[in-house]
Design an enzyme around this catalytic site. Sequence first.
Site, PDB file in Angstrom:
ATOM      1  CG  ASN A  31     -32.315  30.839  -4.435  1.00 34.49           C
ATOM      2  OD1 ASN A  31     -33.506  31.054  -4.233  1.00 34.49           O
ATOM      3  ND2 ASN A  31     -31.767  30.907  -5.637  1.00 34.49           N
ATOM      4  CG  HIS A  90     -34.305  35.922  -5.657  1.00 32.53           C
ATOM      5  ND1 HIS A  90     -34.716  35.022  -4.699  1.00 32.53           N
ATOM      6  CD2 HIS A  90     -33.676  35.198  -6.622  1.00 32.53           C
ATOM      7  CE1 HIS A  90     -34.341  33.804  -5.076  1.00 32.53           C
ATOM      8  NE2 HIS A  90     -33.714  33.887  -6.217  1.00 32.53           N
ATOM      9  CB  CYS A 126     -36.365  33.277  -8.069  1.00 34.77           C
ATOM     10  SG  CYS A 126     -35.489  31.711  -7.945  1.00 34.77           S
TER      11      CYS A 126
HETATM   12  C1  LIG Z   1     -23.503  28.258  -8.277  1.00 30.89           C
HETATM   13  C2  LIG Z   1     -22.449  29.311  -8.047  1.00 30.89           C
HETATM   14  C3  LIG Z   1     -22.275  29.573  -6.561  1.00 30.89           C
HETATM   15  C4  LIG Z   1     -21.122  28.788  -8.587  1.00 30.89           C
HETATM   16  O1  LIG Z   1     -20.112  29.759  -8.445  1.00 30.89           O
HETATM   17  P1  LIG Z   1     -19.113  30.026  -9.679  1.00 30.89           P
HETATM   18  O2  LIG Z   1     -18.137  31.015  -9.205  1.00 30.89           O
HETATM   19  O3  LIG Z   1     -19.991  30.396 -10.833  1.00 30.89           O
HETATM   20  O4  LIG Z   1     -18.418  28.637  -9.844  1.00 30.89           O
HETATM   21  P2  LIG Z   1     -18.317  27.679 -11.131  1.00 30.89           P
HETATM   22  O5  LIG Z   1     -19.594  26.956 -11.322  1.00 30.89           O
HETATM   23  O6  LIG Z   1     -17.768  28.469 -12.281  1.00 30.89           O
HETATM   24  O7  LIG Z   1     -17.206  26.661 -10.638  1.00 30.89           O
HETATM   25  C5  LIG Z   1     -15.885  27.086 -10.284  1.00 30.89           C
HETATM   26  C6  LIG Z   1     -15.105  25.889  -9.789  1.00 30.89           C
HETATM   27  O8  LIG Z   1     -15.578  25.508  -8.480  1.00 30.89           O
HETATM   28  C7  LIG Z   1     -15.941  24.130  -8.485  1.00 30.89           C
HETATM   29  N1  LIG Z   1     -17.080  23.931  -7.588  1.00 30.89           N
HETATM   30  C8  LIG Z   1     -18.398  23.982  -7.915  1.00 30.89           C
HETATM   31  N2  LIG Z   1     -19.133  23.777  -6.822  1.00 30.89           N
HETATM   32  C9  LIG Z   1     -18.285  23.599  -5.802  1.00 30.89           C
HETATM   33  C10 LIG Z   1     -18.464  23.349  -4.414  1.00 30.89           C
HETATM   34  N3  LIG Z   1     -19.677  23.246  -3.850  1.00 30.89           N
HETATM   35  N4  LIG Z   1     -17.347  23.223  -3.642  1.00 30.89           N
HETATM   36  C11 LIG Z   1     -16.124  23.326  -4.170  1.00 30.89           C
HETATM   37  N5  LIG Z   1     -15.900  23.554  -5.477  1.00 30.89           N
HETATM   38  C12 LIG Z   1     -16.971  23.699  -6.273  1.00 30.89           C
HETATM   39  C13 LIG Z   1     -16.263  23.813  -9.929  1.00 30.89           C
HETATM   40  O9  LIG Z   1     -16.131  22.434 -10.158  1.00 30.89           O
HETATM   41  C14 LIG Z   1     -15.260  24.659 -10.657  1.00 30.89           C
HETATM   42  O10 LIG Z   1     -14.014  23.969 -10.619  1.00 30.89           O
HETATM   43  P3  LIG Z   1     -13.054  23.974 -11.923  1.00 30.89           P
HETATM   44  O11 LIG Z   1     -12.730  25.423 -12.144  1.00 30.89           O
HETATM   45  O12 LIG Z   1     -11.932  23.140 -11.467  1.00 30.89           O
HETATM   46  O13 LIG Z   1     -13.900  23.383 -13.013  1.00 30.89           O
HETATM   47  C15 LIG Z   1     -22.835  30.641  -8.762  1.00 30.89           C
HETATM   48  O14 LIG Z   1     -22.652  30.522 -10.143  1.00 30.89           O
HETATM   49  C16 LIG Z   1     -24.273  31.053  -8.474  1.00 30.89           C
HETATM   50  O15 LIG Z   1     -24.647  31.324  -7.350  1.00 30.89           O
HETATM   51  N6  LIG Z   1     -25.114  31.144  -9.497  1.00 30.89           N
HETATM   52  C17 LIG Z   1     -26.540  31.460  -9.304  1.00 30.89           C
HETATM   53  C18 LIG Z   1     -27.312  30.185  -9.250  1.00 30.89           C
HETATM   54  C19 LIG Z   1     -28.689  30.303  -8.646  1.00 30.89           C
HETATM   55  O16 LIG Z   1     -28.871  30.750  -7.573  1.00 30.89           O
HETATM   56  N7  LIG Z   1     -29.725  29.911  -9.345  1.00 30.89           N
HETATM   57  C20 LIG Z   1     -31.043  29.931  -8.828  1.00 30.89           C
HETATM   58  C21 LIG Z   1     -31.945  30.727  -9.642  1.00 30.89           C
HETATM   59  S1  LIG Z   1     -32.275  32.372  -9.169  1.00 30.89           S
END
Ligand SMILES: CC(C)(COP(=O)(O)OP(=O)(O)OC[C@H]1O[C@@H](n2cnc3c(N)ncnc32)[C@H](O)[C@@H]1OP(=O)(O)O)[C@@H](O)C(=O)NCCC(=O)NCCS
Length: 330
Positions: A287, A257, A115
């Site tokens: 993204n 980004h 990225c």
């Molecule tokens: C991916 C992202 C949105 C997840 O959000 P989060 O708040 O970290 O969520 P978590 O992964 O901790 O999951 C929380 C809960 O939501 C659930 N969940 C995950 N994806 C889900 C979806 N699409 N819909 C509904 N629930 C979802 C998980 O299973 C988890 O449930 P649990 O608590 O019962 O286990 C966030 O971490 C993020 O944007 N990270 C950056 C990733 C990225 O962009 N990477 C690219 C490189 S720059």
Amino acid sequence: MTLRNVGIVGTGSYLPPDKLTNADLERIIDTTNEWIVTRTGILERRRARPDQASSDLGFEAARRALEAAGVTPKEIDTIVVASITPDMNFPSTACFLQKKLGAKNASAHDVSAACSGSLYAIRTAAALIASGASETALVVGAETLTKFTNYEDRASCILFGDGAGAVVLRPTDTRRRIIETYAGADGGSDFTMSMVLSCGGSQKPFGPDTIKNKEHVMFVKGRDVYKFAVIKFYELVRDAAQRLGIAPSEFNWIVPHQVNLRIVQGAAERLEFPMERVFMNIEKYGNTSSASVLIALDEAVRSNSIKDGDLVLLCAFGAGLTWGSVTVRW
Ligand SMILES: CC(C)(COP(=O)(O)OP(=O)(O)OC[C@H]1O[C@@H](n2cnc3c(N)ncnc32)[C@H](O)[C@@H]1OP(=O)(O)O)[C@@H](O)C(=O)NCCC(=O)NCCS
């Protein structure tokens, strides 16, 4: 050696028309529009056609940037493409783009910094111009991430979209001058394996097992990335301001980004920097990795959000881990 000043003399972007909305994702995976919007700020993303490679998207963005700059393809002597979804392992996507543009006088190579890629690419091209090794450089960030997204992983497949952004760089002593570039990396980070596409390279070539194990698509441990990203975004802005001897609030615009609206909001809050001056378009495109900052920059320019004289900070972080920033006096 006297180094020359370098400016961004044109910007362009291209988004394929096909939209992948949250409602579409609700039909594919167990998720809701509300969950996606509150966790990421994303409403929809764009998807390339099966016959569109990253260089095709890059071509459209480059064409627009060249038009804005009033530069012909034959005047380009350097093409640098940033992509984590190159057309092929080799030859470089930059070579395919060179052919499509008819930029026959240009050298052509890719950079791989996930990225942060387009900012690494600007830094590279700007250094070539500053040293006198290049006169006109085209930098493109182009991605077809939806072709490498695991649509069985609901936590990551909601994030990614396709698109391309481009800038043309030339020597300048006046407007749109690049004031400073910065790049860093940590290949030994605890989070290095938190964002990977682990096969298709020499460590693990493609084979029947890699497909069965879903190693031919991206693996993202979003929670890990989240923690790293909030801190890194904050540090990138703070440190760029420090190097320039100014307060972060003196940037007129931050073009980050487009990783996740909450991540950017968290960092902006910590910096006490108003979100009204952070350019976001993640709601439309998700993204788009190395394309993201250049698409946002182009939209900020074409919408007249960025005005002449503004101090603009571009910043990004990504897999590797990598990070970088570019400051421009518009
Ligand atoms: C991916 C992202 C949105 C997840 O959000 P989060 O708040 O970290 O969520 P978590 O992964 O901790 O999951 C929380 C809960 O939501 C659930 N969940 C995950 N994806 C889900 C979806 N699409 N819909 C509904 N629930 C979802 C998980 O299973 C988890 O449930 P649990 O608590 O019962 O286990 C966030 O971490 C993020 O944007 N990270 C950056 C990733 C990225 O962009 N990477 C690219 C490189 S720059």
